[in-house]
Design an enzyme around this catalytic site. Structure first.
Site, PDB file in Angstrom:
ATOM      1  CG  ASP A   1       2.543  -5.840  -9.957  1.00 51.05           C
ATOM      2  OD1 ASP A   1       2.775  -6.969 -10.628  1.00 51.05           O
ATOM      3  OD2 ASP A   1       1.556  -5.371 -10.440  1.00 51.05           O
TER       4      ASP A   1
ATOM      5  CG  ASP B   1       2.419 -11.650 -10.804  1.00 55.97           C
ATOM      6  OD1 ASP B   1       1.567 -11.853  -9.823  1.00 55.97           O
ATOM      7  OD2 ASP B   1       1.897 -10.939 -11.754  1.00 55.97           O
ATOM      8  CD  GLU B   2       0.001  -7.988  -7.572  1.00 57.96           C
ATOM      9  OE1 GLU B   2      -0.206  -7.291  -6.683  1.00 57.96           O
ATOM     10  OE2 GLU B   2      -0.536  -8.364  -8.609  1.00 57.96           O
TER      11      GLU B   2
END
Length: 416
Positions: free
Chosen positions: A9, A105-106
């Site tokens: 993350d 974003d993960e």
């Protein structure tokens, strides 16, 4: 072979990217958000200094400014964030080809096979974090576990820049004391319901009677009970069969409050047109629609629905959204903002089952209308063509979701 799953993350991703291009933003409270002058937009991401002032992802801009008068708000640049996301995913690909995006974003990484080369999962996670920071100046929190659910708990456990290992021996000490809403898919409503039965932590849920949980929460309760006990066997789905973009949506806080369904439909039509246009631009159709709305009291709700037939037609998206609005809005208070989001995206080339109740020729016609409107706007500007129904209340319809930066990705309410 025992599975080893990482969940990576990127810390305050949008804000972090903006700081790369404008380093002085690191020294002031800063957030990525919408347009203050037009009274719409929420906080999409904030840097650590803004977080120290109590700024929360997902709150309206005026609330954030009230908490932190010196807050610097910059407009979102999603194309830039997507580009950096692609850079980072290439780093992940150095270590495994089993990569499942969870937003831009993960990601989950199954590195089980990679252990033949790297042996120690903690060292591998440290190498990934070092690569990302050295090459792009961004930091990452990483969770390591034997399943996806606990790996995500690990990445949330220490932020920023934390690396947390949750193996079988650490479940009782790390996972069980956490509040139950830390478990993926448990939202505010489920948290309140579980609290009524004395279930406050993940450990409480894990030790509860599975039949009791199923009776009160249905099949979802059974799934959550399994998750709390570490019984998640879902595979990491590689990126080539699972798009980074999970949903496409728009939201708007209107210049005047909406007081009836006619008002809401005007705004919904504008939002649905923009959502449909972006679906076509990216080559997607959606199999689900969700809506959000916020009252003048700032209390909000989100509702979703699966579609019978996948679509990227604005009329279909608007119709599904209006059904959800009519089922859930009572107008005890005026509505200040609404949002529409296309979910469960599939490539437009994906084979679909057509509906027996909607003539195919009508679907083709509506698709052509959308495409003509989109082409005219591309050549002559957004306001060069509008549906006649939108002209009845220009204060509600006179906005361009695309240029006004009110487009949100799926993780717009996820803390960063």
């Amino acid at each position: 072979m025992k599975r080893i799953i990482l969940h990576c993350d990127i810390n305050h991703f949008y804000a972090g990217v903006e700081e790369l291009f404008n380093p002085e933003l690191r020294d002031v409270p800063m957030a990525v958000g919408g347009d203050q002058e037009k009274r719409h937009g929420i906080i999409l991401a904030k840097n650590p200094l803004a977080k120290q002032h109590g700024v929360i992802t997902g709150e309206p801009l005026f609330q954030a400014k009230a908490k932190c008068p010196g807050l610097v708000i910059v407009p979102a640049r999603f194309s830039l964030y997507l580009r950096f996301s692609q850079y980072i995913f290439k780093i992940y690909a150095r270590y495994t080809d089993q990569i499942e995006p969870f937003g831009i974003d993960e990601a989950w990484l199954d590195v089980s096979a990679s252990m033949r080369l790297y042996h120690n999962p903690m060292h591998l996670a440290q190498r990934i974090a070092a690569d990302i920071y050295r090459e792009y100046g961004l930091t990452v929190s990483i969770g390591i576990s034997f399943n996806k659910v606990f790996a995500k708990l690990g990445s949330d456990y220490k932020k920023p820049r934390g690396i947390t290992l949750i193996d079988q021996s650490r479940v009782a000490s790390i996972v069980h004391p956490l509040k139950v809403n830390k478990l993926i898919y448990i939202g505010a409503a489920t948290t309140r319901k579980l609290a009524r039965y004395g279930i406050f932590t993940i450990g409480d849920l894990a030790k509860s009677d599975p039949l009791f949980i199923k009776r009160h929460l249905g099949k979802v309760g059974t799934m959550l009970h399994h998750f709390a006990n570490g019984e998640d066997y879902s595979p990491v789905v590689p990126a080539h069969v699972n798009t980074i973009i999970k949903s496409i949506g728009n939201s708007i806080t209107t210049k005047v409050d909406m007081r009836n369904f006619d008002d809401i439909k005007i705004v919904a039509m504008v939002l649905a047109e923009s959502v449909a246009a972006r679906l076509k631009e990216h080559g997607f159709m959606c199999r689900g629609v969700s809506v959000s709305f916020r009252k003048e009291t700032l209390h909000g709700q989100t509702r979703q629905r699966t579609l019978a037939v996948a679509t990227n037609i604005s009329k279909d998206i608007c119709a599904a959204a209006m059904e959800l609005f009519k089922e859930n809005i009572t107008f005890d208070y005026a509505i200040r903002s609404i949002g529409i989001k296309a979910e469960r995206l599939i490539p437009k080339e994906h084979p679909i089952q057509t509906s027996l109740f909607v003539p195919f020729a009508e679907q083709v016609k509506e698709h052509q209308v959308d495409c003509i409107i989109q082409e005219v706007r591309k050549r002559f500007g957004f306001h060069s063509i509008q549906r006649a129904a939108l002209k009845t209340k220009p204060l509600l319809s006179d906005f361009n979701p695309k240029s006004d930066h009110v487009i949100f990705p799926i993780n717009f309410l996820k803390p960063q």
